[in-house]
Scaffold this motif. Structure first.
Motif, short mmCIF file in Angstrom:
data_model
loop_
_atom_site.label_atom_id
_atom_site.label_comp_id
_atom_site.label_asym_id
_atom_site.label_seq_id
_atom_site.Cartn_x
_atom_site.Cartn_y
_atom_site.Cartn_z
N THR A 18 0.50 -1.00 -0.11
CA THR A 18 0.19 0.18 -0.26
C THR A 18 1.07 1.22 -0.08
OG1 THR A 18 -0.20 0.04 2.52
CG2 THR A 18 -2.18 -1.19 1.25
N ARG A 19 1.78 1.17 0.87
CA ARG A 19 2.88 2.31 0.48
C ARG A 19 3.54 3.18 -0.70
NH1 ARG A 19 6.05 1.31 6.64
NH2 ARG A 19 4.43 1.95 7.52
N GLU A 20 4.13 1.25 -1.58
CA GLU A 20 4.09 1.45 -2.44
C GLU A 20 3.41 1.72 -3.79
OE1 GLU A 20 7.18 2.27 -3.54
OE2 GLU A 20 7.89 2.42 -1.80
N LYS A 21 1.84 1.95 -3.59
CA LYS A 21 1.02 2.26 -4.95
C LYS A 21 0.32 0.85 -5.66
CE LYS A 21 -0.47 6.26 -3.20
NZ LYS A 21 0.00 6.02 -1.47
N HIS A 22 0.90 -0.60 -5.07
CA HIS A 22 0.52 -1.94 -5.85
C HIS A 22 -0.77 -1.92 -6.06
CE1 HIS A 22 4.86 -2.31 -6.54
NE2 HIS A 22 5.49 -2.46 -4.89
N GLU A 23 -1.15 -2.47 -6.78
CA GLU A 23 -2.64 -2.51 -7.13
C GLU A 23 -2.68 -4.17 -6.83
OE1 GLU A 23 -4.85 -1.43 -8.98
OE2 GLU A 23 -4.28 0.15 -8.79
N LYS A 24 -1.29 -5.02 -6.67
CA LYS A 24 -1.96 -6.10 -6.52
C LYS A 24 -0.96 -6.90 -5.38
CE LYS A 24 -0.98 -8.46 -10.49
NZ LYS A 24 -1.44 -9.69 -11.36
N LEU A 25 -0.59 -7.78 -4.68
CA LEU A 25 0.28 -8.72 -4.11
C LEU A 25 0.10 -10.51 -3.98
CD1 LEU A 25 0.60 -8.72 -0.52
CD2 LEU A 25 -0.91 -7.23 -1.09
N GLU A 26 1.07 -10.70 -4.03
CA GLU A 26 1.01 -12.06 -3.62
C GLU A 26 1.41 -12.48 -2.36
OE1 GLU A 26 2.54 -14.57 -7.05
OE2 GLU A 26 0.99 -13.40 -8.23
N VAL A 27 0.81 -14.15 -2.16
CA VAL A 27 1.63 -14.05 -0.33
C VAL A 27 1.30 -15.18 -0.37
CG1 VAL A 27 1.30 -11.92 0.91
CG2 VAL A 27 -0.80 -13.99 0.75
N PRO A 28 2.57 -16.50 0.14
CA PRO A 28 2.22 -18.15 -0.19
C PRO A 28 0.82 -18.10 1.63
CG PRO A 28 4.04 -17.45 0.40
CD PRO A 28 3.62 -16.10 0.52
N ALA A 29 0.14 -19.44 0.57
CA ALA A 29 -1.56 -19.25 0.86
C ALA A 29 -1.37 -20.06 2.90
CB ALA A 29 -2.06 -19.92 -0.39
N GLU A 43 -15.04 -6.64 4.94
CA GLU A 43 -15.10 -5.14 5.55
C GLU A 43 -14.81 -4.06 4.65
OE1 GLU A 43 -16.29 -4.33 8.61
OE2 GLU A 43 -17.05 -6.42 8.68
N GLY A 44 -14.13 -4.17 3.45
CA GLY A 44 -14.21 -3.63 2.42
C GLY A 44 -13.04 -2.80 2.69
N TYR A 45 -11.49 -3.84 3.01
CA TYR A 45 -10.79 -2.80 2.90
C TYR A 45 -9.74 -3.49 1.82
CZ TYR A 45 -11.09 -1.40 7.66
OH TYR A 45 -11.39 -0.74 8.59
N ILE A 46 -10.08 -4.11 1.21
CA ILE A 46 -9.79 -4.48 -0.27
C ILE A 46 -10.17 -5.08 -1.10
CG2 ILE A 46 -7.40 -5.68 0.82
CD1 ILE A 46 -8.61 -8.29 0.92
N LYS A 47 -10.42 -4.96 -1.93
CA LYS A 47 -10.85 -5.13 -3.19
C LYS A 47 -11.31 -6.97 -3.53
CE LYS A 47 -9.29 -1.72 -6.78
NZ LYS A 47 -8.83 -1.86 -8.33
N GLY A 70 -6.48 8.73 -4.25
CA GLY A 70 -4.90 7.68 -4.36
C GLY A 70 -4.99 7.59 -2.97
N ALA A 71 -4.84 7.49 -2.22
CA ALA A 71 -4.95 7.38 -1.18
C ALA A 71 -5.57 5.66 -0.66
CB ALA A 71 -4.90 7.99 0.10
N SER A 72 -4.30 5.17 0.28
CA SER A 72 -5.31 3.84 0.20
C SER A 72 -5.88 3.22 1.44
CB SER A 72 -3.78 3.22 1.14
OG SER A 72 -4.23 1.71 1.42
N VAL A 73 -7.14 2.85 1.01
CA VAL A 73 -8.28 2.06 2.17
C VAL A 73 -7.32 1.89 3.38
CG1 VAL A 73 -10.50 0.80 2.80
CG2 VAL A 73 -9.80 2.09 0.20
N ILE A 74 -6.54 1.12 3.48
CA ILE A 74 -5.74 0.61 5.02
C ILE A 74 -5.07 1.44 4.99
CG2 ILE A 74 -4.25 -1.38 5.63
CD1 ILE A 74 -5.46 -3.04 3.88
#
Length: 132
Positions: A18-29, A43-47, A70-74
């Motif tokens: 969110t600090r770098e304004k990325h559209e998406k990220l991937e994490v190990p599940a 809760e509406g914090y991510i799309k 352009g500000a992050s919701v989180i």
């Protein structure tokens, strides 16, 4: 190499993206991470988020949400319970981040839910994190 705190890793990746304004990220599940991300979406914090398998390894793709300016919701994330010091709370003592403007995410016997839903269902549990 094993990870000692996968929830803290998830929150740090979201914070950095969110600090770098990325559209998406991937994490190990993992099941717990998927449930935390599901609560963030409800809760509406991510799309959105999607469970995918890349190179035979399960991953979670998280699509971040931004305002029109352009500000992050989180605005903030904080890990409360950690492997070295677990934080459990009854339903009366569940934290209310920013006097109710944020949410706390709680792992209960009814699943991973927000603190507000846990109070309504009168169940306590491990307070995983706060989001505002």
């Amino acid at each position: 190499m094993s990870m000692t705190d996968p929830i803290a890793d998830l929150l740090t990746r979201i914070r950095n993206a969110t600090r770098e304004k990325h559209e998406k990220l991937e994490v190990p599940a993992s099941r717990l991470k998927a449930n935390v991300v599901r609560v963030l979406k409800e809760e509406g914090y991510i799309k959105n988020f999607r469970l995918v398998r890349e190179d035979g390894r399960p991953m979670i793709k998280v699509f971040l949400k931004y305002t029109d300016q352009g500000a992050s919701v989180i605005q903030g994330l904080r890990r409360l319970s950690r492997p070295g010091l677990r934080k459990y709370s009854g339903y009366q003592e569940l934290p209310r981040p920013l006097s109710g403007a944020g949410i706390s995410i709680v792992s209960t016997s009814k699943g991973v839910i927000t603190g507000q839903k846990a109070r309504a269902q009168k169940v306590g549990g491990e307070v995983l994190c706060e989001v505002w």
